[in-house]
Write an enzyme that holds these catalytic residues in place. Structure first.
Site, PDB file in Angstrom:
ATOM      1  N   THR A 174      -1.842  -7.622  -0.450  1.00 24.27           N
ATOM      2  CA  THR A 174      -0.426  -7.257  -0.377  1.00 24.27           C
ATOM      3  C   THR A 174       0.313  -8.412   0.279  1.00 24.27           C
ATOM      4  OG1 THR A 174      -0.621  -6.332   1.837  1.00 24.27           O
ATOM      5  CG2 THR A 174      -1.008  -4.811  -0.003  1.00 24.27           C
ATOM      6  N   ILE A 176       0.839  -1.197   0.000  1.00 19.45           N
ATOM      7  CA  ILE A 176       0.000   0.000   0.000  1.00 19.45           C
ATOM      8  C   ILE A 176       0.882   1.259   0.000  1.00 19.45           C
ATOM      9  CG2 ILE A 176      -1.669   1.317   1.376  1.00 19.45           C
ATOM     10  CD1 ILE A 176      -2.781  -1.438   2.347  1.00 19.45           C
ATOM     11  N   LYS A 199      -4.537  -0.480  16.095  1.00 16.88           N
ATOM     12  CA  LYS A 199      -5.202   0.317  15.060  1.00 16.88           C
ATOM     13  C   LYS A 199      -6.335   1.169  15.658  1.00 16.88           C
ATOM     14  CE  LYS A 199      -2.745  -1.020  11.480  1.00 16.88           C
ATOM     15  NZ  LYS A 199      -1.865  -0.100  10.755  1.00 16.88           N
ATOM     16  N   TYR A 212      -2.922  -6.346  17.138  1.00 16.28           N
ATOM     17  CA  TYR A 212      -3.082  -5.566  15.898  1.00 16.28           C
ATOM     18  C   TYR A 212      -4.316  -4.664  15.969  1.00 16.28           C
ATOM     19  CZ  TYR A 212      -3.417  -4.654  10.841  1.00 16.28           C
ATOM     20  OH  TYR A 212      -3.498  -4.058   9.596  1.00 16.28           O
ATOM     21  N   ASP A 245      13.616   2.545  11.001  1.00  9.98           N
ATOM     22  CA  ASP A 245      12.594   1.884  11.814  1.00  9.98           C
ATOM     23  C   ASP A 245      11.733   2.978  12.445  1.00  9.98           C
ATOM     24  OD1 ASP A 245      11.068   0.662  13.759  1.00  9.98           O
ATOM     25  OD2 ASP A 245      12.727  -0.462  14.655  1.00  9.98           O
ATOM     26  N   VAL A 246      10.456   3.036  12.048  1.00 11.12           N
ATOM     27  CA  VAL A 246       9.608   4.143  12.532  1.00 11.12           C
ATOM     28  C   VAL A 246       9.360   4.100  14.036  1.00 11.12           C
ATOM     29  CG1 VAL A 246       8.407   4.472  10.318  1.00 11.12           C
ATOM     30  CG2 VAL A 246       7.429   2.923  12.054  1.00 11.12           C
ATOM     31  N   VAL A 301      -6.677  -5.871   1.682  1.00  8.68           N
ATOM     32  CA  VAL A 301      -6.026  -5.440   0.447  1.00  8.68           C
ATOM     33  C   VAL A 301      -4.970  -6.493   0.106  1.00  8.68           C
ATOM     34  CG1 VAL A 301      -4.642  -3.625  -0.636  1.00  8.68           C
ATOM     35  CG2 VAL A 301      -6.352  -3.015   1.083  1.00  8.68           C
ATOM     36  N   SER A 320      -7.064   0.463  10.181  1.00 13.04           N
ATOM     37  CA  SER A 320      -7.576  -0.797   9.614  1.00 13.04           C
ATOM     38  C   SER A 320      -9.000  -1.006  10.087  1.00 13.04           C
ATOM     39  CB  SER A 320      -6.714  -1.970  10.094  1.00 13.04           C
ATOM     40  OG  SER A 320      -7.332  -3.203   9.793  1.00 13.04           O
ATOM     41  N   ASP A 348      11.579   3.025   5.134  1.00  8.85           N
ATOM     42  CA  ASP A 348      11.198   1.621   5.312  1.00  8.85           C
ATOM     43  C   ASP A 348      12.311   0.891   6.062  1.00  8.85           C
ATOM     44  OD1 ASP A 348       8.839  -0.155   3.651  1.00  8.85           O
ATOM     45  OD2 ASP A 348      10.448  -1.296   4.628  1.00  8.85           O
TER      46      ASP A 348
HETATM   47  P1  NDP Z   1       3.332  -4.760   3.791  1.00  5.99           P
HETATM   48  O1  NDP Z   1       3.818  -5.666   4.888  1.00  5.99           O
HETATM   49  O2  NDP Z   1       3.132  -5.336   2.426  1.00  5.99           O
HETATM   50  O3  NDP Z   1       4.305  -3.490   3.670  1.00  5.99           O
HETATM   51  C1  NDP Z   1       4.645  -2.769   4.822  1.00  5.99           C
HETATM   52  C2  NDP Z   1       6.041  -2.219   4.668  1.00  5.99           C
HETATM   53  O4  NDP Z   1       6.357  -1.532   5.898  1.00  5.99           O
HETATM   54  C3  NDP Z   1       7.092  -3.321   4.508  1.00  5.99           C
HETATM   55  O5  NDP Z   1       8.088  -2.944   3.591  1.00  5.99           O
HETATM   56  C4  NDP Z   1       7.635  -3.436   5.909  1.00  5.99           C
HETATM   57  O6  NDP Z   1       8.942  -3.971   5.994  1.00  5.99           O
HETATM   58  C5  NDP Z   1       7.616  -1.995   6.364  1.00  5.99           C
HETATM   59  N1  NDP Z   1       7.762  -1.881   7.804  1.00  5.99           N
HETATM   60  C6  NDP Z   1       7.380  -2.772   8.758  1.00  5.99           C
HETATM   61  N2  NDP Z   1       7.769  -2.351   9.963  1.00  5.99           N
HETATM   62  C7  NDP Z   1       8.400  -1.164   9.780  1.00  5.99           C
HETATM   63  C8  NDP Z   1       9.050  -0.243  10.666  1.00  5.99           C
HETATM   64  N3  NDP Z   1       9.136  -0.489  11.979  1.00  5.99           N
HETATM   65  N4  NDP Z   1       9.593   0.873  10.139  1.00  5.99           N
HETATM   66  C9  NDP Z   1       9.546   1.113   8.803  1.00  5.99           C
HETATM   67  N5  NDP Z   1       8.974   0.271   7.935  1.00  5.99           N
HETATM   68  C10 NDP Z   1       8.404  -0.855   8.409  1.00  5.99           C
HETATM   69  O7  NDP Z   1       1.999  -4.111   4.356  1.00  5.99           O
HETATM   70  P2  NDP Z   1       0.690  -3.531   3.597  1.00  5.99           P
HETATM   71  O8  NDP Z   1       1.107  -2.711   2.442  1.00  5.99           O
HETATM   72  O9  NDP Z   1      -0.274  -4.632   3.436  1.00  5.99           O
HETATM   73  O10 NDP Z   1       0.112  -2.599   4.776  1.00  5.99           O
HETATM   74  C11 NDP Z   1       0.424  -1.222   4.884  1.00  5.99           C
HETATM   75  C12 NDP Z   1      -0.416  -0.646   6.015  1.00  5.99           C
HETATM   76  O11 NDP Z   1      -1.802  -0.879   5.752  1.00  5.99           O
HETATM   77  C13 NDP Z   1      -0.124  -1.267   7.388  1.00  5.99           C
HETATM   78  O12 NDP Z   1      -0.183  -0.268   8.375  1.00  5.99           O
HETATM   79  C14 NDP Z   1      -1.276  -2.250   7.566  1.00  5.99           C
HETATM   80  O13 NDP Z   1      -1.557  -2.517   8.916  1.00  5.99           O
HETATM   81  C15 NDP Z   1      -2.407  -1.510   6.872  1.00  5.99           C
HETATM   82  N6  NDP Z   1      -3.487  -2.367   6.445  1.00  5.99           N
HETATM   83  C16 NDP Z   1      -3.272  -3.373   5.538  1.00  5.99           C
HETATM   84  C17 NDP Z   1      -4.318  -4.181   5.134  1.00  5.99           C
HETATM   85  C18 NDP Z   1      -4.122  -5.311   4.170  1.00  5.99           C
HETATM   86  O14 NDP Z   1      -5.060  -6.109   3.993  1.00  5.99           O
HETATM   87  N7  NDP Z   1      -2.992  -5.423   3.498  1.00  5.99           N
HETATM   88  C19 NDP Z   1      -5.675  -3.991   5.670  1.00  5.99           C
HETATM   89  C20 NDP Z   1      -5.795  -2.905   6.602  1.00  5.99           C
HETATM   90  C21 NDP Z   1      -4.739  -2.128   6.968  1.00  5.99           C
HETATM   91  P3  NDP Z   1       9.125  -5.558   6.421  1.00  5.99           P
HETATM   92  O15 NDP Z   1       8.833  -6.326   5.187  1.00  5.99           O
HETATM   93  O16 NDP Z   1      10.538  -5.679   6.849  1.00  5.99           O
HETATM   94  O17 NDP Z   1       8.137  -5.817   7.519  1.00  5.99           O
END
Ligand code: NDP
Length: 263
Positions: free
Chosen positions: A191, A20, A160, A156, A64-65, A189, A143, A39
């Protein structure tokens, strides 16, 4: 690469290496803006930066956020490179789906640290730069798990739900100084995160429960985020917008009732 005008808006997108977050980055780039991707996954982030191939408008920083000691210098680097910050999308998030009894305290704490502390820390770091730019917009990616409770999501879902309240707190306080803060609550979504935690049975059940009967796309979430950051949303502050195919609206949208309609 042609230099970009100093007044070209700049968006910071956390978790922007994939999923996303990457779709959100594309939205800003497609609308002529500049983007900083933060990221934790350095390898995927580097590959994404190469694929975007737009060094004049894209800055990628491993960060790391959940760690203020990494976020502060990362945001300073964005400001030094681009000269301004207009939007922040707190998208980085992690999911641990386990029964309460099996969720360790470390897992609970890490989910809260990334999904809740992260947006607090990043917003705090970006605020002075937004003020210098004359205001700004923050979008927190929550979420539907924060809107409605479910099994396996104590950490989780709680993170949220808390993020939605943090959104309102931030909107009330930062709205006074010209920074709007809103949240998006996506439904499922497709992903890497969803693939990791959604079994085929869970996918089928989502299709049953969602009035639009499908998953959302990263681009559909990105379009809503982009709108909330745009001047078209200039009077929207402190809201949570569910982008979920009607999932949240379907309080008693029982599959059996829907089948009666179909029959
Ligand atoms: P992904 O896991 O596909 O992508 C998330 C990215 O964030 C990854 O590159 C991940 O790295 C990175 N990340 C994780 N932890 C940290 C950190 N501490 N600091 C910086 N970067 C970090 O997630 P999505 O795209 O699916 O989700 C994005 C957002 O949307 C999230 O907040 C999720 O909770 C929310 N969401 C997603 C849904 C879904 O169905 N996909 C539904 C509802 C909400 P790494 O791979 O190392 O973890």
């Amino acid at each position: 690469m042609a230099p970009h005008a100093e007044n070209t808006p700049v968006a910071v997108v956390t978790g922007g290496a994939r999923g996303i977050g990457l779709a959100i980055a594309h939205w800003f780039l497609d609308h002529g803006q500049r983007v900083a991707l933060l990221d934790i996954d350095g390898e995927t982030l580097a590959a994404t930066e190469r694929a975007l191939a737009d060094s004049g408008r894209v800055l990628a920083i491993v960060c790391d956020v959940a760690d203020p000691a990494q976020v502060r210098p990362a945001i300073e680097q964005v400001a030094a490179r681009f000269g301004r910050i207009d939007a922040l999308v707190n998208n980085a998030g992690i999911a641990v789906f386990k029964p309460i009894g099996e969720t360790t305290h470390e897992e609970w704490a890490r989910v809260l640290a990334v999904n809740l502390d992260g947006p607090f820390i990043c917003t705090q770091a970006c605020t002075p730069h937004m003020l210098k730019a004359g205001g700004g917009a923050v979008v927190n990616i929550a979420s539907i798990s924060g809107l409605r409770a479910s099994t396996l999501r104590a950490a989780y879902g709680t993170s949220k739900a808390a993020l939605m309240h943090l959104t309102r707190q931030q909107a009330v306080e930062l709205g006074n100084v010209g920074i709007r803060v809103n949240a998006i609550a996506p439904g499922p979504v497709d992903t890497a995160m969803a693939k990791a935690v959604h079994t085929p049975a869970i996918r089928a059940a989502y299709h049953e429960a969602i009035p639009l009967a499908r998953y959302g796309t990263p681009e559909e979430i990105a379009a809503a985020v982009g709108f909330l950051c745009s001047p078209q949303a200039a009077y929207i502050n402190g809201q949570v917008l569910a982008v979920d195919g009607g999932f949240d609206a379907a309080g008693i949208g029982l599959p059996a009732l829907r089948q009666l309609q179909a029959g």
